[in-house]
Structure formats: structure tokens, C-alpha cells
Design a protein around this motif. Structure first.
Motif, PDB file in Angstrom:
ATOM      1  N   GLN A 215       0.835  -1.203   0.000  1.00  0.00           N
ATOM      2  CA  GLN A 215       0.000   0.000   0.000  1.00  0.00           C
ATOM      3  C   GLN A 215       0.870   1.253   0.000  1.00  0.00           C
ATOM      4  O   GLN A 215       0.580   2.218  -0.719  1.00  0.00           O
ATOM      5  N   VAL A 216       1.929   1.233   0.802  1.00  0.00           N
ATOM      6  CA  VAL A 216       2.831   2.396   0.838  1.00  0.00           C
ATOM      7  C   VAL A 216       3.525   2.552  -0.511  1.00  0.00           C
ATOM      8  O   VAL A 216       3.644   3.663  -1.039  1.00  0.00           O
ATOM      9  N   ALA A 217       3.979   1.445  -1.087  1.00  0.00           N
ATOM     10  CA  ALA A 217       4.669   1.504  -2.381  1.00  0.00           C
ATOM     11  C   ALA A 217       3.774   2.094  -3.457  1.00  0.00           C
ATOM     12  O   ALA A 217       4.250   2.795  -4.357  1.00  0.00           O
ATOM     13  N   ARG A 218       2.466   1.825  -3.360  1.00  0.00           N
ATOM     14  CA  ARG A 218       1.543   2.333  -4.378  1.00  0.00           C
ATOM     15  C   ARG A 218       1.362   3.842  -4.306  1.00  0.00           C
ATOM     16  O   ARG A 218       0.827   4.452  -5.238  1.00  0.00           O
ATOM     17  N   THR A 219       1.785   4.478  -3.214  1.00  0.00           N
ATOM     18  CA  THR A 219       1.691   5.938  -3.128  1.00  0.00           C
ATOM     19  C   THR A 219       2.796   6.631  -3.911  1.00  0.00           C
ATOM     20  O   THR A 219       2.780   7.848  -4.047  1.00  0.00           O
TER      21      THR A 219
ATOM     22  N   LEU B  81      -5.357  14.099  -5.550  1.00  0.00           N
ATOM     23  CA  LEU B  81      -5.620  12.956  -6.427  1.00  0.00           C
ATOM     24  C   LEU B  81      -5.936  11.696  -5.645  1.00  0.00           C
ATOM     25  O   LEU B  81      -6.307  10.683  -6.230  1.00  0.00           O
ATOM     26  N   SER B  82      -5.773  11.746  -4.328  1.00  0.00           N
ATOM     27  CA  SER B  82      -6.030  10.590  -3.460  1.00  0.00           C
ATOM     28  C   SER B  82      -5.314   9.344  -3.952  1.00  0.00           C
ATOM     29  O   SER B  82      -5.888   8.254  -4.027  1.00  0.00           O
ATOM     30  N   HIS B  83      -4.046   9.527  -4.328  1.00  0.00           N
ATOM     31  CA  HIS B  83      -3.226   8.418  -4.818  1.00  0.00           C
ATOM     32  C   HIS B  83      -3.857   7.749  -6.039  1.00  0.00           C
ATOM     33  O   HIS B  83      -3.875   6.526  -6.162  1.00  0.00           O
ATOM     34  N   THR B  84      -4.415   8.567  -6.930  1.00  0.00           N
ATOM     35  CA  THR B  84      -5.091   8.037  -8.104  1.00  0.00           C
ATOM     36  C   THR B  84      -4.113   7.330  -9.029  1.00  0.00           C
ATOM     37  O   THR B  84      -3.094   7.904  -9.405  1.00  0.00           O
ATOM     38  N   PRO B  85      -4.393   6.098  -9.451  1.00  0.00           N
ATOM     39  CA  PRO B  85      -3.511   5.410 -10.394  1.00  0.00           C
ATOM     40  C   PRO B  85      -3.439   6.141 -11.721  1.00  0.00           C
ATOM     41  O   PRO B  85      -4.337   6.892 -12.082  1.00  0.00           O
ATOM     42  N   ASN B  86      -2.393   5.879 -12.472  1.00  0.00           N
ATOM     43  CA  ASN B  86      -2.193   6.547 -13.755  1.00  0.00           C
ATOM     44  C   ASN B  86      -3.390   6.376 -14.679  1.00  0.00           C
ATOM     45  O   ASN B  86      -3.796   7.311 -15.363  1.00  0.00           O
ATOM     46  N   ALA B  87      -3.961   5.177 -14.727  1.00  0.00           N
ATOM     47  CA  ALA B  87      -5.070   4.927 -15.634  1.00  0.00           C
ATOM     48  C   ALA B  87      -6.248   5.838 -15.327  1.00  0.00           C
ATOM     49  O   ALA B  87      -6.921   6.341 -16.229  1.00  0.00           O
ATOM     50  N   ASP B  88      -6.509   6.070 -14.042  1.00  0.00           N
ATOM     51  CA  ASP B  88      -7.616   6.936 -13.660  1.00  0.00           C
ATOM     52  C   ASP B  88      -7.334   8.383 -14.047  1.00  0.00           C
ATOM     53  O   ASP B  88      -8.250   9.133 -14.391  1.00  0.00           O
TER      54      ASP B  88
ATOM     55  N   GLU C 275       5.566  11.636  -4.075  1.00  0.00           N
ATOM     56  CA  GLU C 275       4.320  11.090  -3.553  1.00  0.00           C
ATOM     57  C   GLU C 275       3.158  11.639  -4.369  1.00  0.00           C
ATOM     58  O   GLU C 275       3.208  12.769  -4.857  1.00  0.00           O
ATOM     59  N   TRP C 276       2.080  10.839  -4.495  1.00  0.00           N
ATOM     60  CA  TRP C 276       0.904  11.325  -5.208  1.00  0.00           C
ATOM     61  C   TRP C 276       0.350  12.563  -4.501  1.00  0.00           C
ATOM     62  O   TRP C 276       0.241  12.579  -3.276  1.00  0.00           O
TER      63      TRP C 276
END
Length: 272
Positions: A201-205, A249-256, A244-245
Motif C-alpha cells: 500500500q505504501v509503495a503504491r503511493t 488525487l487521493s493516490h489516483t492510479p495513472n489509468a484513472d 508522492e501522489w
């Protein structure tokens, strides 16, 4: 100029090189052909190696100025030179600022800032003789709020300030730069964040979707110490995967993000 980096015959000193980022730095310089010396409180079970060559360990408490200075002097005496000093050692436990004692504040400052200042001062005359450089490992905590590790962030900010000042004071003979580390996938990273899922989860930020490897920070150190960076001094190079995102964007993924962009009109810049 050839783009190959060859440190054969050059001597590199790294503080805290037995594990984590420091080990990545040691191994990167070994891979480039350098003779590498590193220090720490305890010798690792396995010395860093690359290409059949191992780094040399010396037990040093870098908070002890006399030990720190003696280590640098010994390296220069045995090799007859010193080309690069990497001030890597550092760290901090998590805790509220108001709970820290004056001794705790002093200890955090000693390990993250004063140890680097002492080693850098001791190395100056040797680096001057070789036209060498200093690389300080700092942190994103130096430039953004660091709740829970406030003294650590403040000490790393001081180290970045010292980097910029010495780059000017010691120019043109000795270059001084810093590598600002983001989150790194060290040996203990998963345990640090609790579980494998919490780690993920942290890595995804991070915009690049993962933490850096120690080798990736080491490779940037090699680049900064090499002739390819001959006109780079006073720089603080972030190695953080994009940081960090942004919170909005609330850590929005690139696709979003792409999908959101598709809903923006090309006239007024507002969503339809």
C-alpha cells in the motif's frame, strides 16, 4: 568523452555500508572498479562483493569524532589517496517530538549531521589532492513535513544546507553533492511497514509504483562521483520515484488520471 565509468585505482569511503542503502552504494562502487572501504558499528556477516572483489570493513562509531577522523586518516595512509567520501550513515526511531529528551535530540543530530560534518572535514585535504568529491545521503524528510521523525528531518535539512555551502566554499577543486532518498526497499522494509500488504500500500503511493532498490541509489552516487558529472556540484538529486501522489488525487492510479483527462474539455479546462 566515453560514457563508460571506470573507478579502477580510485578509493571510496562509505559510512554505514554494511546493509540497506549503504550496502547498495558500496556494491555500486565495487562494480565500477573502485577500492571501497566502509565502516559501521558491527561487521556484517558477509562483506559486500562485486566481480570477485570485496569491500574492507572497519568498526567505527561515527558519532565519536576521534574514531571518525582516525578512520579517514587510516584509509588515506594505506592507499595513499582518497577520491570519494559517501556520508550514508543515519536514521531515527519514530516518536513524538515532545517526548524526546535533550540527549535524544543530540544523538539524532550527531548520527545524521555531525558525523558527516566531521568525516567531510577530515577528508578535505585528501580530496583536494585528488580532485575528489563528497556525496551526502539525505532524505525527502529534509524538504517535507516529517511528523514522528522531526529531528531526523531537521538534521537532514542541515546536511543539505552544508552540501550547498561547501560546494561553493570548496570550488573548484572539490565537488560536494547530495542524493535525496525516497522510500527504499531495504532488507527490513516489510517489517518496518507491518505486513506485506501494508508495504504494498505504501509503495503504491509512489508515482512509479514501487520503492527504490539500494542499488539504484548506489548507481546515482557513482554517476555523481564520475567525470560524467564533472560540472555538477551543490546539487541535491532526488531518487524517489517521483515523490508522492498529490493529496487532491487521493493516490489516483495513472489509468484513472488518463480517464479524468479524457473528460476535460479542450476549451474551458473544466470537466463535462
Amino acid at each position: 568523452m566515453s560514457l563508460a565509468i571506470d573507478f579502477a585505482g580510485r578509493v571510496v569511503a562509505v559510512t554505514g555500508g554494511g546493509r540497506g542503502v549503504g550496502r547498495g552504494v558500496v556494491e555500486a562502487f565495487l562494480a565500477a572498479g573502485a577500492d571501497v572501504e566502509f565502516c559501521g558499528r558491527t561487521e556484517p556477516e558477509q562483506l559486500p562483493q562485486r566481480g570477485g572483489r570485496a569491500a574492507r570493513f572497519t568498526a567505527v562509531d561515527v558519532r565519536n569524532a576521534a574514531q571518525n577522523q582516525a578512520w579517514i586518516a587510516d584509509i588515506a595512509a594505506r592507499h595513499g589517496r582518497l577520491d570519494v567520501l559517501v556520508n550514508n550513515v543515519g536514521g531515527s526511531p519514530f516518536g513524538r517530538f515532545e517526548a524526546g529528551s535533550p540527549r535524544y535530540f543530540q544523538a539524532i543530530t550527531e548520527i545524521n549531521f555531525l558525523s558527516a560534518a566531521v568525516a567531510t572535514s577530515a577528508a578535505f585535504e585528501h580530496l583536494l589532492a585528488t580532485g575528489g568529491s563528497v556525496i551526502n545521503i539525505t532524505s525527502i524528510s529534509a524538504r517535507r513535513p516529517s511528523p514522528g521523525t522531526a529531528m531526523y528531518g531537521a538534521a537532514k535539512a542541515a546536511l543539505e544546507s552544508l552540501t550547498r555551502s561547501l560546494a561553493v566554499e570548496w570550488a573548484p577543486e572539490v565537488r560536494v553533492n547530495a542524493v535525496s532518498s525516497g522510500l527504499v526497499a531495504t532488507e527490513s522494509a516489510v517489517d518496518h511497514y507491518g505486513t506485506a500488504e501494508q508495504y504494498a500500500q505504501v509503495a503504491r503511493t509512489i508515482p512509479r509504483g514501487r520503492m527504490a532498490s539500494p542499488d539504484e541509489l548506489g548507481n546515482v552516487c557513482v554517476m555523481l562521483a564520475s567525470p560524467l558529472s564533472a560540472h555538477v556540484t551543490g546539487a541535491v538529486i532526488p531518487v524517489d520515484g517521483g515523490g508522492e501522489w498529490p493529496a487532491f488525487l487521493s493516490h489516483t492510479p495513472n489509468a484513472d488520471i488518463v480517464q479524468q483527462a479524457d473528460r476535460v474539455t479542450d476549451t474551458g479546462g473544466t470537466t463535462t
